[in-house]
Design an enzyme around this catalytic site. Structure first.
Site, PDB file in Angstrom:
ATOM      1  N   GLU A 160      25.598   3.601 -45.825  1.00  0.00           N
ATOM      2  CA  GLU A 160      25.037   3.439 -44.474  1.00  0.00           C
ATOM      3  C   GLU A 160      24.336   2.103 -44.213  1.00  0.00           C
ATOM      4  O   GLU A 160      23.187   2.079 -43.790  1.00  0.00           O
ATOM      5  CB  GLU A 160      24.068   4.596 -44.190  1.00  0.00           C
ATOM      6  CG  GLU A 160      24.717   5.960 -44.337  1.00  0.00           C
ATOM      7  CD  GLU A 160      23.740   7.114 -44.128  1.00  0.00           C
ATOM      8  OE1 GLU A 160      22.542   6.875 -43.931  1.00  0.00           O
ATOM      9  OE2 GLU A 160      24.197   8.274 -44.159  1.00  0.00           O
ATOM     10  N   GLU A 265      31.733  13.753 -46.954  1.00  0.00           N
ATOM     11  CA  GLU A 265      30.633  14.697 -46.704  1.00  0.00           C
ATOM     12  C   GLU A 265      31.031  15.601 -45.545  1.00  0.00           C
ATOM     13  O   GLU A 265      30.461  15.537 -44.466  1.00  0.00           O
ATOM     14  CB  GLU A 265      29.338  13.940 -46.379  1.00  0.00           C
ATOM     15  CG  GLU A 265      28.942  12.956 -47.467  1.00  0.00           C
ATOM     16  CD  GLU A 265      27.635  12.216 -47.178  1.00  0.00           C
ATOM     17  OE1 GLU A 265      26.886  12.611 -46.269  1.00  0.00           O
ATOM     18  OE2 GLU A 265      27.369  11.218 -47.880  1.00  0.00           O
TER      19      GLU A 265
END
Ligand code: XIL
Length: 373
Positions: A160, A265
Site C-alpha cells: 500500500e 486478500e
C-alpha cells in the site's frame, strides 16, 4: 456357474455406480480442483496458529494449499521495540505451512500501517534521519527474510505505497527516505533470499489512478533491474463494488508487464458500505449503528444468492486469467474470523468468506469447484 455371473454382474454394477456418482477426489475441494491453475490460499490468524481453533486448522489442511500470515509478520507484531524480535507466532505459521506442504507467503515487510512507532523516531521522539531509517529497514528485512530463507517462498515486500490517484502515499517511509524506499526494500529482500519471489501488494486496484501508479512503479523497478515477480491485488470487495471490468483492466495491465498476478486478500462483504470508497484504507472507521448491521441473525436468501453470484463472477474472471494468476487467497478461514466484521464499522456480523461460522463450506463453493473443470 450362475452365482459366478451374478457376482460379476454385481461387481460391475457397483464399479459403474462408484464411477458415475462419486466425484474423483480431485474434484471435492478447492485446492484440488484448482491445482493445475493457481494456489488457493487463506490467511491464518494468531489464535489458529497458537492452537486455539483446531477446527479451522482442519478446514485449512483440507481445502487450501497456500497460507499467508494475517498479522503475525507485521512490523508491530515482530518488532515491539528496538533490538527485539518476536518470532513465536511467525515460526508456528511457517512450521504449519511446511508440515502441510503449502506455498507460504510472508506479509508484509514494509507497510506504513501496523508499523512500530519506534521505527521512525529517535530517543527524543523526533523523526530519524534518512540514513537511520534505511539502516533499520535493512536490518528488519535482512533479519526476517533470512530467518525464513527458502521456506517462505514469496514476500509482500511493500504494501500500500500508492494512493488511489496514483501518487505516492505520504507515509513516514516516503517522508523520511523518499520514493526510493520501495526500491531499497526490494533490494534488501532480494539480498537476503535470492530465490524468494517478491511482490508489491495494494487495495483499490480497480481504480484507474491506482492502476497507472502501480504500473509506473513496476516499470521503474524493472528499468532499474530490481527484482519484482508479482503484483498482489487485495480483493476486499462488496456486493456491488468494485466494477469487475475495471478490476479486470488492472489485472490485464499487471499481466502485460510480465507480473505474476495474485488475488491476495479476497473477501466479499454483504453489508452496506458507509462510504463511497470501496478500498481497504484501514485507518477509516465509522461508528456502529443497528441500521448498517442487518444480518445479525443470518443472511436473507436474497443476499445469500447475491454473495454466491458475486463469488462465481469473480472466480470466472480468475479462471479466464489462470495463465497469469498464480494464487487466489481468502482473507481468513471462516466468516467468524473475517476482519470485515470489524472494518470499516466495528461489531457487525458479516459473511465475507467461503466457510461459515459452522466451519462448513457455503453451498456455492461446489460451483467454484465445478467451474475449475
Ligand atoms: C488487517 C487484519 O485482517 C486485521 O486483523 C488487522 O486488525 C488490520 O489489518 N490490507 C492488508 C492487511 O494488507 O494486512 C489488512 O489486514 C487488511 C487490509
Amino acid at each position: 456357474m450362475k452365482y459366478k455371473y451374478i457376482t460379476i454382474l454385481m461387481v460391475a454394477v457397483s464399479l459403474w455406480m462408484s464411477c458415475s456418482t462419486s466425484p474423483s477426489p480431485e474434484a471435492t475441494t478447492l485446492k484440488d480442483a484448482y491445482k493445475d491453475k493457481f494456489y488457493i490460499g487463506t490467511a491464518l490468524n494468531v489464535n489458529q496458529l497458537m492452537g486455539g481453533d483446531a477446527k479451522a486448522m482442519d478446514v485449512v489442511k483440507n481445502n487450501f494449499n497456500a497460507i499467508v500470515a494475517e498479522n503475525c509478520m507485521k512490523g508491530e507484531e515482530m518488532r515491539p521495540a528496538d533490538g527485539v524480535f518476536f518470532w513465536d507466532e511467525a515460526d508456528k505459521f511457517v512450521e504449519f505451512g511446511e508440515a502441510n506442504n503449502m506455498f507460504i507467503t510472508g506479509h508484509t515487510l514494509i507497510w506504513h500501517s501496523q508499523a512500530p512507532k519506534w521505527f521512525f523516531t529517535d530517543a527524543e521522539g523526533n523523526d530519524v534521519s534518512r540514513e537511520v531509517l534505511i539502516e533499520r529497514m535493512r536490518t528488519h528485512i535482512h533479519t526476517v527474510v533470512t530467518r525464513y530463507k527458502g521456506r517462505v517462498k514469496g514476500w509482500d515486500v511493500v504494501n500500500e505505497a500508492i494512493e488511489d490517484d496514483g501518487s505516492f502515499r505520504k507515509s513516514k517511509y516516503y517522508q523520511i527516505v523518499g520514493e526510493d524506499f520501495i526500491k531499497l526494500a526490494f533490494q534488501f529482500a532480494h539480498e537476503a533470499d535470492p530465490d524468494a519471489e517478491l511482490y508489491y501488494n495494494d487495495y483499490s486496484m480497480d481504480k484507474e489512478g491506482k492502476r497507472s501508479g502501480v504500473v509506473r512503479l513496476v516499470k521503474s523497478l524493472q528499468a532499474d533491474g530490481i527484482r519484482i515477480d508479482g503484483v498482489g491485488m487485495q480483493g476486499h470487495l462488496g456486493l456491488n463494488h468494485p466494477d469487475i471490468n475495471a478490476f479486470e483492466k488492472s489485472l490485464q495491465a499487471y499481466a502485460a508487464l510480465g507480473m505474476k498476478v495474485m488475488i491476495t486478500e479476497l473477501d466479499i462483504s454483504v453489508l452496506p458500505s458507509p462510504w463511497e470508497n470501496t478500498g481497504a484504507e484501514i485507518s477509516k472507521r465509522f461508528e456502529y449503528r443497528e441500521a448498517v448491521d442487518p444480518y445479525k441473525n443470518g443472511m436473507t436468501a436474497e443476499v445469500e444468492k447475491k454473495l454466491a453470484d458475486r463469488y462465481i463472477q469473480f472466480f470466472k474472471l480468475f479462471n479466464k486469467y489462470s495463465d497469469n494468476i498464480t494464487r487466489v487467497t481468502l482473507w481468513g478461514v471462516t466468516d467468524g474470523d473475517s476482519w470485515r466484521n470489524g472494518w470499516p464499522i466495528p461489531g457487525r456480523t458479516d459473511y465475507a468468506l467461503l466457510f461459515g461460522r459452522d466451519y462448513q463450506a457455503k453451498p456455492f463453493v461446489k460451483d467454484l469447484i465445478e467451474m475449475a473443470k
